[in-house]
Design a protein around this motif. Sequence first.
Motif, PDB file in Angstrom:
ATOM      1  N   VAL A  23      14.270  14.595   5.770  1.00  0.00           N
ATOM      2  CA  VAL A  23      13.591  13.647   6.657  1.00  0.00           C
ATOM      3  C   VAL A  23      12.817  12.624   5.827  1.00  0.00           C
ATOM      4  O   VAL A  23      12.869  11.420   6.104  1.00  0.00           O
ATOM      5  N   ALA A  24      12.112  13.078   4.790  1.00  0.00           N
ATOM      6  CA  ALA A  24      11.356  12.158   3.920  1.00  0.00           C
ATOM      7  C   ALA A  24      12.281  11.129   3.286  1.00  0.00           C
ATOM      8  O   ALA A  24      11.978   9.928   3.264  1.00  0.00           O
ATOM      9  N   SER A  25      13.411  11.571   2.789  1.00  0.00           N
ATOM     10  CA  SER A  25      14.378  10.671   2.156  1.00  0.00           C
ATOM     11  C   SER A  25      14.921   9.664   3.170  1.00  0.00           C
ATOM     12  O   SER A  25      15.025   8.470   2.879  1.00  0.00           O
ATOM     13  N   HIS A  26      15.247  10.142   4.360  1.00  0.00           N
ATOM     14  CA  HIS A  26      15.760   9.250   5.409  1.00  0.00           C
ATOM     15  C   HIS A  26      14.723   8.187   5.778  1.00  0.00           C
ATOM     16  O   HIS A  26      15.053   7.005   5.881  1.00  0.00           O
ATOM     17  N   LEU A  27      13.477   8.607   5.959  1.00  0.00           N
ATOM     18  CA  LEU A  27      12.434   7.646   6.336  1.00  0.00           C
ATOM     19  C   LEU A  27      12.166   6.641   5.223  1.00  0.00           C
ATOM     20  O   LEU A  27      11.909   5.461   5.491  1.00  0.00           O
ATOM     21  N   ALA A  28      12.238   7.074   3.971  1.00  0.00           N
ATOM     22  CA  ALA A  28      12.030   6.152   2.845  1.00  0.00           C
ATOM     23  C   ALA A  28      13.086   5.049   2.857  1.00  0.00           C
ATOM     24  O   ALA A  28      12.794   3.887   2.559  1.00  0.00           O
ATOM     25  N   LYS A  29      14.316   5.415   3.215  1.00  0.00           N
ATOM     26  CA  LYS A  29      15.409   4.424   3.239  1.00  0.00           C
ATOM     27  C   LYS A  29      15.369   3.526   4.463  1.00  0.00           C
ATOM     28  O   LYS A  29      15.607   2.330   4.371  1.00  0.00           O
ATOM     29  N   THR A  30      15.085   4.109   5.625  1.00  0.00           N
ATOM     30  CA  THR A  30      15.229   3.361   6.875  1.00  0.00           C
ATOM     31  C   THR A  30      13.925   2.757   7.405  1.00  0.00           C
ATOM     32  O   THR A  30      13.975   1.890   8.263  1.00  0.00           O
ATOM     33  N   CYS A  31      12.797   3.225   6.909  1.00  0.00           N
ATOM     34  CA  CYS A  31      11.496   2.739   7.393  1.00  0.00           C
ATOM     35  C   CYS A  31      10.584   2.386   6.218  1.00  0.00           C
ATOM     36  O   CYS A  31       9.463   2.921   6.111  1.00  0.00           O
ATOM     37  N   PRO A  32      11.011   1.474   5.332  1.00  0.00           N
ATOM     38  CA  PRO A  32      10.188   1.182   4.157  1.00  0.00           C
ATOM     39  C   PRO A  32       8.838   0.551   4.493  1.00  0.00           C
ATOM     40  O   PRO A  32       7.909   0.625   3.689  1.00  0.00           O
ATOM     41  N   PHE A 149      13.995  14.405  18.228  1.00  0.00           N
ATOM     42  CA  PHE A 149      14.820  13.366  17.642  1.00  0.00           C
ATOM     43  C   PHE A 149      15.756  13.919  16.579  1.00  0.00           C
ATOM     44  O   PHE A 149      15.495  14.963  16.004  1.00  0.00           O
ATOM     45  N   TYR A 150      16.796  13.183  16.294  1.00  0.00           N
ATOM     46  CA  TYR A 150      17.542  13.338  15.058  1.00  0.00           C
ATOM     47  C   TYR A 150      17.075  12.172  14.183  1.00  0.00           C
ATOM     48  O   TYR A 150      16.400  11.251  14.673  1.00  0.00           O
ATOM     49  N   PRO A 151      17.353  12.150  12.882  1.00  0.00           N
ATOM     50  CA  PRO A 151      16.727  11.154  11.992  1.00  0.00           C
ATOM     51  C   PRO A 151      16.886   9.691  12.406  1.00  0.00           C
ATOM     52  O   PRO A 151      15.918   8.936  12.377  1.00  0.00           O
ATOM     53  N   ARG A 152      18.085   9.282  12.796  1.00  0.00           N
ATOM     54  CA  ARG A 152      18.275   7.873  13.143  1.00  0.00           C
ATOM     55  C   ARG A 152      17.443   7.471  14.356  1.00  0.00           C
ATOM     56  O   ARG A 152      16.871   6.380  14.409  1.00  0.00           O
ATOM     57  N   LYS A 153      17.348   8.356  15.327  1.00  0.00           N
ATOM     58  CA  LYS A 153      16.554   8.062  16.521  1.00  0.00           C
ATOM     59  C   LYS A 153      15.055   8.009  16.170  1.00  0.00           C
ATOM     60  O   LYS A 153      14.309   7.208  16.721  1.00  0.00           O
ATOM     61  N   LEU A 154      14.622   8.862  15.235  1.00  0.00           N
ATOM     62  CA  LEU A 154      13.229   8.822  14.773  1.00  0.00           C
ATOM     63  C   LEU A 154      12.930   7.467  14.133  1.00  0.00           C
ATOM     64  O   LEU A 154      11.897   6.863  14.408  1.00  0.00           O
ATOM     65  N   SER A 155      13.836   6.983  13.295  1.00  0.00           N
ATOM     66  CA  SER A 155      13.635   5.677  12.657  1.00  0.00           C
ATOM     67  C   SER A 155      13.468   4.574  13.694  1.00  0.00           C
ATOM     68  O   SER A 155      12.574   3.728  13.578  1.00  0.00           O
ATOM     69  N   LYS A 156      14.321   4.574  14.708  1.00  0.00           N
ATOM     70  CA  LYS A 156      14.214   3.571  15.775  1.00  0.00           C
ATOM     71  C   LYS A 156      12.853   3.666  16.461  1.00  0.00           C
ATOM     72  O   LYS A 156      12.228   2.660  16.773  1.00  0.00           O
ATOM     73  N   HIS A 157      12.408   4.888  16.690  1.00  0.00           N
ATOM     74  CA  HIS A 157      11.115   5.122  17.349  1.00  0.00           C
ATOM     75  C   HIS A 157       9.968   4.545  16.508  1.00  0.00           C
ATOM     76  O   HIS A 157       9.041   3.933  17.039  1.00  0.00           O
ATOM     77  N   LEU A 158      10.034   4.727  15.204  1.00  0.00           N
ATOM     78  CA  LEU A 158       8.963   4.250  14.323  1.00  0.00           C
ATOM     79  C   LEU A 158       8.977   2.733  14.164  1.00  0.00           C
ATOM     80  O   LEU A 158       7.972   2.142  13.782  1.00  0.00           O
ATOM     81  N   HIS A 159      10.085   2.091  14.455  1.00  0.00           N
ATOM     82  CA  HIS A 159      10.189   0.627  14.316  1.00  0.00           C
ATOM     83  C   HIS A 159       9.702  -0.139  15.545  1.00  0.00           C
ATOM     84  O   HIS A 159       9.678  -1.371  15.526  1.00  0.00           O
ATOM     85  N   ARG A 160       9.279   0.568  16.575  1.00  0.00           N
ATOM     86  CA  ARG A 160       8.807  -0.131  17.773  1.00  0.00           C
ATOM     87  C   ARG A 160       7.539  -0.923  17.464  1.00  0.00           C
ATOM     88  O   ARG A 160       6.709  -0.484  16.658  1.00  0.00           O
ATOM     89  N   PRO A 161       7.356  -2.054  18.113  1.00  0.00           N
ATOM     90  CA  PRO A 161       6.106  -2.812  17.919  1.00  0.00           C
ATOM     91  C   PRO A 161       4.949  -2.085  18.595  1.00  0.00           C
ATOM     92  O   PRO A 161       5.158  -1.227  19.456  1.00  0.00           O
ATOM     93  N   GLY A 162       3.741  -2.436  18.180  1.00  0.00           N
ATOM     94  CA  GLY A 162       2.581  -1.792  18.779  1.00  0.00           C
ATOM     95  C   GLY A 162       1.286  -2.451  18.376  1.00  0.00           C
ATOM     96  O   GLY A 162       1.271  -3.525  17.768  1.00  0.00           O
ATOM     97  N   PRO A 163       0.169  -1.795  18.679  1.00  0.00           N
ATOM     98  CA  PRO A 163      -1.146  -2.402  18.511  1.00  0.00           C
ATOM     99  C   PRO A 163      -1.725  -2.359  17.090  1.00  0.00           C
ATOM    100  O   PRO A 163      -2.767  -2.943  16.841  1.00  0.00           O
ATOM    101  N   LEU A 164      -1.066  -1.655  16.158  1.00  0.00           N
ATOM    102  CA  LEU A 164      -1.648  -1.511  14.817  1.00  0.00           C
ATOM    103  C   LEU A 164      -1.130  -2.597  13.868  1.00  0.00           C
ATOM    104  O   LEU A 164       0.069  -2.697  13.621  1.00  0.00           O
ATOM    105  N   ASN A 165      -2.082  -3.385  13.340  1.00  0.00           N
ATOM    106  CA  ASN A 165      -1.713  -4.382  12.339  1.00  0.00           C
ATOM    107  C   ASN A 165      -1.855  -3.766  10.940  1.00  0.00           C
ATOM    108  O   ASN A 165      -2.296  -2.625  10.787  1.00  0.00           O
TER     109      ASN A 165
END
Length: 183
Positions: A23-32, A149-165
Amino acid sequence: MRLQDEPQREKAWRDGAVGEEAVASHLAKTCPDVVVLHDRRMPRSRANIDHIAIAPSGVFVIDAKRCKGKIEVRRPLFGHAKLVIRGRDKTKLVDGLRRQVEAVRAGLAVVEQNVPVGGCFCFINPDGQAGGSGIPLFRTLSIDGLPLFYPRKLSKHLHRPGPLNDERIEVLTEALIELFPSA
């Protein structure tokens, strides 16, 4: 003298570590652009948190699970929903993740109010079956408000916009590093 098989507890720990690393490796690649803290200690506990992600959409406690077989949420007519993996009741995993989410929420409440904090499971299948797990590809299961989630769906979830700058993410990251040191 006969050689003994590896004890089940050690095998489970090793398999869990492999899943966390995947999971750590996947997130490093897909959610830099998402800050992810790995393997953090829970205060006053022997438990650890697999991953804490700080994204524009909020702070997410991620429990990585590496397992084979069908993953389902059974909702009986009476009683509470159950997390079932390979036909076995694994609902206690939900309780553990819920405690981790509450610990992160309580810790951050001291630093800053109104921070969206949630949790999710990320399932990795050791056989690499489609989607990375035995969960459905085209819909998201959840139990007690915690998505599976499976990894790809987790990445999509983390890429959503939101209130944190970026500034808030930096402040929250520093607080989380102090509140939940490396395990």
